[in-house]
Design a protein around this motif. Structure first.
Motif, PDB file in Angstrom:
ATOM      1  N   ILE A   1       0.851  -1.189   0.000  1.00  0.00           N
ATOM      2  CA  ILE A   1       0.000   0.000   0.000  1.00  0.00           C
ATOM      3  C   ILE A   1       0.879   1.228   0.000  1.00  0.00           C
TER       4      ILE A   1
ATOM      5  N   ALA B   1      -4.561  -0.604   6.880  1.00  0.00           N
ATOM      6  CA  ALA B   1      -3.533  -1.562   6.456  1.00  0.00           C
ATOM      7  C   ALA B   1      -3.925  -2.978   6.862  1.00  0.00           C
TER       8      ALA B   1
ATOM      9  N   LEU C   1       3.043  -7.175   4.714  1.00  0.00           N
ATOM     10  CA  LEU C   1       2.474  -5.965   4.126  1.00  0.00           C
ATOM     11  C   LEU C   1       3.563  -4.911   4.072  1.00  0.00           C
TER      12      LEU C   1
ATOM     13  N   ILE D   1       4.618  -0.931   3.113  1.00  0.00           N
ATOM     14  CA  ILE D   1       4.072   0.420   2.957  1.00  0.00           C
ATOM     15  C   ILE D   1       5.086   1.294   2.236  1.00  0.00           C
TER      16      ILE D   1
ATOM     17  N   PHE E   1      -3.829  -2.354  13.628  1.00  0.00           N
ATOM     18  CA  PHE E   1      -3.645  -3.287  12.521  1.00  0.00           C
ATOM     19  C   PHE E   1      -4.229  -4.653  12.867  1.00  0.00           C
TER      20      PHE E   1
ATOM     21  N   VAL F   1       4.782  -5.960   9.067  1.00  0.00           N
ATOM     22  CA  VAL F   1       4.570  -4.737   8.288  1.00  0.00           C
ATOM     23  C   VAL F   1       5.901  -4.007   8.154  1.00  0.00           C
TER      24      VAL F   1
END
Length: 330
Positions: free
Chosen positions: A146, A258, A271, A273, A294, A309
């Protein structure tokens, strides 16, 4: 043939084409021990100096005239549809098949810059990036990416035992969900100016201003006419409590967003960012309730809790992604 650290192969042309610059490079090797691509001959050209991508690439190839690449992948900041590429901010347009013929390429892939981010994710250098949330990444599972920036991008690297592919999406335009009472109050204010409050309405450059105006209303303060940079400056200097609350809420709430997208994508591989905003808010992000929010997913909290993350701060992501796209295609 896949790239590896020992075999001889022809260099691969990669490009990162945005509204400001066109960046070109050659991939000359892949180090299997470090899982890193070797990127050489990087050259950056101001996009405004050229009438087309073809003319920019021709100038780049003159700088490496001793090398004639036969494979290329271009990461572009624009839509690709039916083999046609439009770079809206530049007025550039080209046909993928005609471009391939023009430069006598055996293989040409053109991908969106956010798809490039997804392709790049498994090849990023852990030492150059920041762990926001620790976890246990499954090396064979999907990866989500993302990025809040000018807009909000979201994509998924879908991985199976046989292959990988990128699932592009318009995830930034799904409805923004409130999780707690403050979120709900802010959402009610945002709806007064935005009939559809999407993730991008808040989590983008312009979105910080929207969130500040809503936060001012919730706190009963008259909002000033501030842009995102001014809000950040006033928050970081301690001059504006509402600006400070706005950035804290931005970091908290994006934790929920997220987590939502990680669950949607089944991103047990992690994930990542990116985007232009959160790397500049790194300290605030790490001090925020991002991690807590999250993982708050009801009966899926344990599932979300195991997902790591990573905040991506290293350079050349689109070039790495372009290389990975070709690397994965063979």
């Amino acid at each position: 043939m896949s790239l590896n650290s020992s075999a001889q192969f022809d260099p691969i042309l990669v490009a990162d084409v945005g509204g400001t610059n066109a960046r070109f490079a050659l991939i000359t090797a892949f180090n299997e021990h470090t899982n890193q691509f070797v990127i050489e001959h990087i050259n950056i050209f101001p996009s405004a100096n050229f009438g087309s991508l073809e003319s920019a690439l021709e100038q780049y190839l003159q700088t490496v005239s001793h090398i004639t690449p036969k494979r290329a992948c271009l990461a572009v900041a624009g839509p690709i549809k039916s083999g046609q590429v439009h770079l809206t901010n530049l007025g550039w347009h080209f046909s993928v098949s005609e471009f391939k013929t023009h430069f006598d390429l055996q293989q040409l892939e053109v991908i969106n810059d956010f798809a490039a981010f997804a392709y790049a994710a498994p090849y990023l250098d852990p030492k150059q990036n920041v762990i926001v949330k620790s976890g246990q990444a499954d090396d064979n599972a999907n990866i989500g990416v993302i990025g809040p920036g000018t807009g909000f991008g979201a994509a998924c690297l879908v991985r199976t035992s046989q292959s990988t592919a990128v699932l592009s999406s318009e995830g930034g335009h799904i409805s923004l969900a409130p999780v707690n009472e403050l979120d709900t109050l802010l959402l009610n204010e945002l709806r007064k100016d935005h009939p559809h409050v999407s993730i991008e309405t808040v989590f983008s450059g312009p979105g910080i201003t929207h969130l500040y105006k809503a936060m001012s209303a919730v706190k009963g303060v008259t909002a000033k006419n501030l842009d995102a940079a001014q809000i950040s400056s006033l928050a970081n200097s301690g001059e504006c409590a509402v600006c400070d609350a706005t950035l804290n809420q931005f970091c908290d709430w994006i934790g929920s967003v997220a987590g939502d997208l990680a669950v949607v994508y089944g991103a047990l591989g992690g994930l990542f960012i990116g985007g232009g905003i959160l790397p500049r808010m790194q300290a605030r992000l790490l001090e925020s309730r991002f991690v807590e929010r999250f993982s708050q997913k009801g009966i899926m909290s344990q599932y979300a809790g195991q997902i790591p993350v990573i905040l991506v701060t290293q350079d050349n992501i689109p070039l790495i992604g372009a290389a990975a796209c070709l690397h994965n295609s063979k």
